[in-house]
Design a protein around this motif. Structure first.
Motif, short mmCIF file in Angstrom:
data_model
loop_
_atom_site.label_atom_id
_atom_site.label_comp_id
_atom_site.label_asym_id
_atom_site.label_seq_id
_atom_site.Cartn_x
_atom_site.Cartn_y
_atom_site.Cartn_z
N ALA A 231 -84.69 36.16 0.31
CA ALA A 231 -84.22 35.22 -0.71
C ALA A 231 -83.20 35.86 -1.65
O ALA A 231 -82.31 35.18 -2.15
N SER A 232 -83.31 37.15 -1.88
CA SER A 232 -82.41 37.82 -2.81
C SER A 232 -80.96 37.77 -2.33
O SER A 232 -80.03 37.78 -3.14
N ARG A 233 -80.75 37.71 -1.02
CA ARG A 233 -79.40 37.70 -0.47
C ARG A 233 -78.87 36.27 -0.28
O ARG A 233 -77.78 36.09 0.26
N ARG A 234 -79.63 35.31 -0.74
CA ARG A 234 -79.21 33.91 -0.65
C ARG A 234 -79.23 33.24 -2.03
O ARG A 234 -78.82 32.10 -2.17
N ALA A 235 -79.70 33.97 -3.03
CA ALA A 235 -79.92 33.39 -4.36
C ALA A 235 -78.63 32.96 -5.03
O ALA A 235 -78.57 31.89 -5.66
N ALA A 236 -77.58 33.76 -4.93
CA ALA A 236 -76.31 33.42 -5.61
C ALA A 236 -75.72 32.14 -5.03
O ALA A 236 -75.25 31.27 -5.78
N GLY A 237 -75.76 32.00 -3.71
CA GLY A 237 -75.24 30.79 -3.09
C GLY A 237 -76.08 29.57 -3.43
O GLY A 237 -75.54 28.49 -3.66
N HIS A 238 -77.39 29.76 -3.48
CA HIS A 238 -78.30 28.66 -3.81
C HIS A 238 -78.01 28.14 -5.22
O HIS A 238 -77.85 26.93 -5.43
N ALA A 239 -77.94 29.05 -6.17
CA ALA A 239 -77.68 28.65 -7.55
C ALA A 239 -76.31 27.98 -7.69
O ALA A 239 -76.17 26.97 -8.40
N ASN A 240 -75.32 28.52 -7.01
CA ASN A 240 -73.98 27.94 -7.09
C ASN A 240 -73.94 26.55 -6.47
O ASN A 240 -73.31 25.64 -7.01
N ASP A 241 -74.63 26.37 -5.34
CA ASP A 241 -74.66 25.05 -4.70
C ASP A 241 -75.16 23.98 -5.66
O ASP A 241 -74.57 22.90 -5.77
N LEU A 242 -76.24 24.28 -6.36
CA LEU A 242 -76.81 23.28 -7.25
C LEU A 242 -75.85 22.93 -8.38
O LEU A 242 -75.77 21.78 -8.81
N GLN A 243 -75.11 23.92 -8.85
CA GLN A 243 -74.11 23.65 -9.89
C GLN A 243 -72.98 22.78 -9.34
O GLN A 243 -72.52 21.84 -10.00
N GLN A 244 -72.54 23.09 -8.13
CA GLN A 244 -71.43 22.33 -7.53
C GLN A 244 -71.84 20.91 -7.19
O GLN A 244 -71.05 19.96 -7.35
N PHE A 245 -73.07 20.71 -6.74
CA PHE A 245 -73.54 19.36 -6.39
C PHE A 245 -73.47 18.43 -7.59
O PHE A 245 -73.16 17.25 -7.46
N ALA A 246 -73.78 18.97 -8.76
CA ALA A 246 -73.81 18.14 -9.97
C ALA A 246 -72.41 17.73 -10.42
O ALA A 246 -72.28 16.81 -11.24
N ARG A 247 -71.37 18.38 -9.88
CA ARG A 247 -70.00 18.13 -10.33
C ARG A 247 -69.20 17.25 -9.37
O ARG A 247 -68.00 17.07 -9.56
N MET A 248 -69.84 16.73 -8.35
CA MET A 248 -69.10 15.98 -7.33
C MET A 248 -68.78 14.57 -7.83
O MET A 248 -69.60 13.66 -7.72
#
Length: 318
Positions: A231-248
Motif C-alpha cells: 500500500a505504501s507504493r500506491r498511497a500517493a496515487g490513491h490520494a491524488n486520484d481522490l483529489q482529481q475526481f472531485a475536480r471533474m
C-alpha cells in the motif's frame, strides 16, 4: 491459624501458577506473532519481487513511467487501472481470464503515484493522458483502444479528448466520468498489507462462492488483492486520484468521436450507474451496456460477460 496458613499457602501457589501460565501464554502468543509476521513479510516481499520483474520503466518527454507490455498482435489496447492499483491490476486480470492470449497487444502503465511511476509525471487526468501518448510514441505505437476501469476512467476520457487521431476506440468499465467525492480511510500502509494477508483467503472464498464451479474467479480475486500491496507504493496515487475526481467539471465529452463502449453494473454503489449514463448522453458514438444485478465487483463476478462484450466491440471496429 492453621486454616489461615493453608489459605495463605494456597494463595501463594495460585499466584505463582497463574504467573507461570500467563507467562507461558504470553510467550506462545509472541512466538505465533513472530511466525505470522515473518510469513507476511515473505509474502509481501514476493509480491514486490514480481512487480519489479514484470514491468519496465522509461523516461519520456512527459515524464517517467512504468509499464507492462505483453503480446505482439493487433489491435493494441492501452489498459488503465483503477483506484488504488498499478499496472499489475489489469495485467493480472487479463492473464487470469485468458484475455492476454487473445492475439492482441496490451500496454498497461502504472498511473502517476502508483508503484514506479512518480506522481510528478502527471497529477491531473489531462497530464496523465499526455504521459500515455508519450509512452506510446516511445514504443512506436500509433493507435490504440484505450480501456479505463473505475478510477482509470478520467485519464482514458482525456486521452480520447486530446488524441482523437490515436484512439481507435474507448472502453469504459464502471468508470468515473464526472465529479465524485470519495472518503479515504486512513489506515497505516503496513497494517493494511497485514490485514489483506490475514484475510485474503476468506475474501477469495467469498468471491469464489459467487460461482463455486469457476476457478477463474479465485485467480481474479488473488490478482485484485495483490494489486493493493504494498500500500505504501500506491498511497500517493490513491490520494491524488481522490483529489482529481472531485475536480471533474466541464469536460468536453461531446468532442469524443471514436467508437465508445460503456459497461456498468446496475447495483454499483462505488461508482454509481449515473456516471456511465452521463458519458453515454454526451458521447455521440457510444453504447451503454448495463449488467443487471451486478455491482462494482463485476470485474470478477461477471468477467465472462465483460470479456464477451469487449471482444465483440473490438471486432466491430478493427
Amino acid at each position: 491459624s492453621v486454616c489461615r496458613s493453608l489459605a495463605a499457602d494456597l494463595e501463594d501457589f495460585m499466584r505463582k501458577w497463574f504467573g507461570r501460565v500467563s507467562l507461558g501464554l504470553l510467550s506462545a502468543l509472541l512466538l505465533v506473532s513472530v511466525v505470522v509476521f515473518s510469513r507476511f513479510l515473505l509474502w509481501r516481499g514476493g509480491i514486490e519481487k514480481r512487480l519489479a520483474e514484470a514491468s519496465s520503466v522509461v523516461d519520456t518527454p512527459a515524464g517517467t513511467v512504468e509499464y507492462a507490455d505483453v503480446g505482439r498482435g493487433s489491435p493494441v489496447l492501452l489498459l488503465l487501472h483503477g483506484t488504488p492499483g498499478g499496472y499489475d491490476q489489469v495485467l493480472g486480470s487479463i492473464r487470469a481470464t485468458g484475455f492476454a492470449n487473445s492475439g492482441a497487444r496490451f500496454i498497461a502503465p502504472s498511473r502517476p503515484g502508483y508503484l514506479r511511476t512518480p506522481l510528478a509525471s502527471g497529477k491531473s487526468p489531462e497530464e496523465q493522458a499526455r504521459l500515455y501518448a508519450a509512452l506510446l510514441t516511445k514504443l512506436g505505437v500509433d493507435r490504440v483502444f484505450v480501456f479505463g476501469a473505475s478510477g482509470g476512467g478520467p485519464s482514458a476520457l482525456q486521452f480520447a479528448i486530446q488524441y482523437p487521431e490515436r484512439c481507435s476506440g474507448l472502453i469504459l468499465e464502471a468508470a468515473v466520468t464526472k465529479s465524485i467525492a470519495v472518503e479515504r480511510k486512513q489506515i497505516p500502509p503496513t497494517l493494511q498489507d497485514l490485514l489483506i494477508y490475514l484475510f485474503r483467503n476468506r475474501a477469495i472464498s467469498e468471491m469464489q462462492a459467487k460461482d463455486p464451479t469457476d476457478p477463474v474467479i479465485s485467480k481474479l480475486g488473488e490478482a485484485v488483492l495483490a494489486s493493493l500491496v504494498p500500500a505504501s507504493r500506491r498511497a500517493a496515487g490513491h490520494a491524488n486520484d481522490l483529489q482529481q475526481f472531485a475536480r471533474m467539471e466541464g469536460w468536453p465529452l461531446s468532442t469524443i468521436r471514436c467508437p465508445t463502449l460503456i459497461v456498468h453494473g446496475r447495483l454499483d454503489k462505488d461508482v454509481p450507474l449515473a456516471h456511465s449514463e452521463f458519458a453515454r448522453d454526451r458521447i455521440a458514438n457510444s453504447k451503454l451496456v448495463i449488467l443487471e444485478g451486478a455491482d462494482h465487483s463485476m470485474f470478477y463476478t461477471r468477467y465472462k460477460e465483460l470479456d464477451r462484450v469487449v471482444r465483440g466491440f473490438i471486432a466491430e471496429h478493427p
